[in-house]
Design an enzyme around this catalytic site. Structure first.
Site, PDB file in Angstrom:
ATOM      1  N   CYS A  84       0.876  -1.189   0.000  1.00  0.00           N
ATOM      2  CA  CYS A  84       0.000   0.000   0.000  1.00  0.00           C
ATOM      3  C   CYS A  84       0.897   1.218   0.000  1.00  0.00           C
ATOM      4  O   CYS A  84       1.674   1.426   0.939  1.00  0.00           O
ATOM      5  CB  CYS A  84      -0.925   0.040   1.216  1.00  0.00           C
ATOM      6  SG  CYS A  84      -1.780   1.638   1.339  1.00  0.00           S
ATOM      7  N   CYS A 139       0.274   3.762   2.915  1.00  0.00           N
ATOM      8  CA  CYS A 139       0.901   3.382   4.191  1.00  0.00           C
ATOM      9  C   CYS A 139       2.410   3.248   4.039  1.00  0.00           C
ATOM     10  O   CYS A 139       3.113   3.176   5.041  1.00  0.00           O
ATOM     11  CB  CYS A 139       0.387   2.038   4.690  1.00  0.00           C
ATOM     12  SG  CYS A 139      -1.332   1.985   5.115  1.00  0.00           S
ATOM     13  N   CYS A 155      -6.064  -2.383   0.986  1.00  0.00           N
ATOM     14  CA  CYS A 155      -5.496  -1.878   2.238  1.00  0.00           C
ATOM     15  C   CYS A 155      -6.593  -1.745   3.286  1.00  0.00           C
ATOM     16  O   CYS A 155      -7.629  -1.143   3.022  1.00  0.00           O
ATOM     17  CB  CYS A 155      -4.830  -0.521   2.012  1.00  0.00           C
ATOM     18  SG  CYS A 155      -4.387   0.289   3.560  1.00  0.00           S
ATOM     19  N   HIS A 177      -6.745   2.300   4.045  1.00  0.00           N
ATOM     20  CA  HIS A 177      -7.112   3.229   2.972  1.00  0.00           C
ATOM     21  C   HIS A 177      -8.153   2.669   1.999  1.00  0.00           C
ATOM     22  O   HIS A 177      -8.641   3.388   1.143  1.00  0.00           O
ATOM     23  CB  HIS A 177      -5.866   3.670   2.215  1.00  0.00           C
ATOM     24  CG  HIS A 177      -4.901   4.427   3.080  1.00  0.00           C
ATOM     25  ND1 HIS A 177      -3.842   3.814   3.715  1.00  0.00           N
ATOM     26  CD2 HIS A 177      -4.854   5.726   3.435  1.00  0.00           C
ATOM     27  CE1 HIS A 177      -3.186   4.717   4.423  1.00  0.00           C
ATOM     28  NE2 HIS A 177      -3.769   5.878   4.278  1.00  0.00           N
TER      29      HIS A 177
END
Ligand code: ME8
Length: 498
Positions: A126, A129, A147, A150
């Site tokens: 991700c 992140c 994710c 998100h």
């Protein structure tokens, strides 16, 4: 005199900070100001995390070089922190020269110790992140891995990389997390231990091929790679204390380092950071203070959830930085998420800042001017209020020293409630020369103002100037020791929110 070193996470400057970032930063600022107030040698570090794929992509999408982009964004962060009166001692950027040097030296050190090796990597990533997710960690939406934070599809990556031997530190970490109370509140230490218990500790990739992520610090022994953004970022905490540059300063501040973070980055700040430190022969931090999330309409506040509250709107709504800081510090919760939509925050502002504190200052100021021409000599003090005051100071100190800022404010508010009741009971407006009553109330206001000063520094200064006292260490001055108050005016500090 003690030493107090406090840090916030260094934020990704891909977008301006929002209320979620202000939450951490204001809280850390309150603790920093408190420690300065009580005479500690204090150092407060915040800054921006400027390398990596996320920043590279944002800059590319805007058609500018990442360095130019982060140069502008670092100024945006400073602008917002000055809007909130954040009193940081250094604003660190991972593109700062001293930091880049620390990263090169640290990673080279680990490489030489044989803690870094080369191997293939494949996994799901991700970018928001800047983190790989394994099975069981990600969410499956429409049959595809997403994710969990998100809710965006993960990207599959396969590449040669360098690993850090995190697995070697499993025993050390288990011991550290279960024996030493570094992580506060303790529930978070248990959470990390649970994850290690379940999954073990796997080695982590700490480099990225340059073709894919060129915006980063090159590996000193292999120019074809850049340092993984998290490995780079975590080291900011030692750069800030003067690692490599000033050994004495580093050791002084490191012995008292307090990291404040949100629970989203707990794993990085325990499993990875504690192991990195151990590998570098640096002791673990004194405290890792972890807080829960700001939630807006049921979801964690964040750009991808589309529910952010802009800092400028929040500051405007609460009539300036003090109002905004007060609300943030008062709702701040280490243990549980806090919902910010609805009327509740306005009610706190109106009942506590406007009615309880602001009105008392105004009322007592007016009475002192009218009844005693502003000159209030010490001709004795009410014993009950004096006792309540010393109890308040003790509870305040205990709360602040255990990082429970909201509880500390609550203690002051309860005391102010008693002071207001004292006005109503003694009715000083009906007396000819209410020396004892007004002196008692001015002492009450003085100590309440001093203890609130880390939260509302501007209003505290205003009150101190208007009523005639100094903002000094409340634990080294004794109650009732001020000979006289010379009140100059009766300020109106806060206006009600309708
Ligand atoms: O993670 N509630 O940066 P970041 C509470 N660069 N806190 C919040 C929040 C919310 N809704 N939203 C953000 C990074 N935060 C890395 C850190 S440190 C070596 C590198 C706060 O910009 C909270 O402190 O994503 C959280 O941990 C942090 O912002 C994440 O900031």
């Amino acid at each position: 005199m003690g030493v107090f070193y406090i840090t916030t996470p260094i934020y990704y400057p891909n977008a301006p900070p929002h209320l979620g970032h202000a939450y951490t930063t204001v809280y850390a600022d309150v603790l920093a100001r408190y420690h300065r107030l009580i005479g500690d040698d204090t150092f407060f570090l915040t800054g921006t995390d400027e390398h990596g794929l996320k920043l590279q992509r944002v800059a590319e999408s805007k058609g500018v070089h990442p360095k130019k982009f982060v140069d502008e964004m670092a100024e945006v962060y400073k602008y917002y922190w000055s809007m909130l009166d954040i009193s940081y001692d250094r604003f660190i950027r991972t593109t700062d020269e001293d930091h880049e040097e620390v990263v090169r030296r640290a990673i080279m050190d680990l490489y030489k110790k044989g803690l870094i090796y080369r191997a293939k990597y494949s996994g799901l990533y991700c970018v928001d992140c800047e983190k790989f997710y394994s099975e069981g960690e990600y969410e499956v939406i429409d049959g595809k891995p997403h994710c969990p934070i998100h809710k965006k599809p993960l990207e599959y990556l396969e590449e040669d990389t360098y690993y850090f031997k995190l697995s070697e530190f499993e025993d050390y970490l288990r011991r550290l997390l279960s024996e030493k109370d570094i992580v506060y509140p303790e529930q978070y230490a248990r959470e990390v231990l649970g994850k290690i218990e379940k999954e073990g500790l796997r080695d982590v990739s700490i480099a990225r091929p340059k073709e894919r992520v060129w915006w980063g610090i090159p590996l000193p022994w292999d120019e074809g790679y850049t340092v993984y953004v998290w490995f780079d970022a975590l080291l900011n905490y030692i750069t800030g204390a003067g690692y490599l540059i000033d050994k004495e300063r580093f050791e002084k501040y490191w012995s008292s380092v307090h990291h404040v973070i949100g629970k989203d980055i707990l794993w990085f700040h325990t499993a990875i950071w504690f192991s990195m430190l151990k590998a570098l022969d640096i002791p673990p931090p004194r405290k890792l203070v972890v807080h829960a999330f700001v939630v807006n309409r049921g979801l964690k506040m964040g750009k991808s959830a589309g529910n952010i509250i802009a800092i400028e709107d929040f500051v405007e709504h609460y009539h300036g930085s003090d109002g905004a800081r007060y609300i943030i510090a008062r709702i701040f919760n280490l243990h549980k998420d806090v919902e910010v939509s609805g009327e509740q925050l306005d009610t706190i502002y109106n009942s506590e800042l406007v009615d309880n504190y602001g009105n008392l200052v105004r009322r007592v100021g007016v009475l002192a001017l009218r009844k005693l021409n502003g000159r209030v000599e010490n001709r004795g003090m009410d014993g009950r209020v004096e006792k309540a005051l010393s109890k308040m100071l003790e509870e305040y100190r205990a709360s602040m020293n255990s990082y429970e800022v909201s509880r500390a404010i609550g203690v002051v508010m309860d005391f102010l409630g008693e002071a207001n009741a004292y006005v109503n009971q003694t009715r000083p407006w009906e007396k000819k020369e209410p020396y004892e009553e007004l002196y008692t109330l001015l002492e009450a206001i003085k100590y309440a103002t001093i203890t609130l000063s880390p939260v509302i520094p501007r209003s505290a200064d205003k009150t101190a100037k208007a009523l005639g006292f100094d903002i000094v260490n409340p634990f080294t001055t004794s109650i009732g020791s001020q000979k006289e108050y010379v009140v100059k005016e009766a300020p109106i500090l806060f206006k009600k929110i309708k």
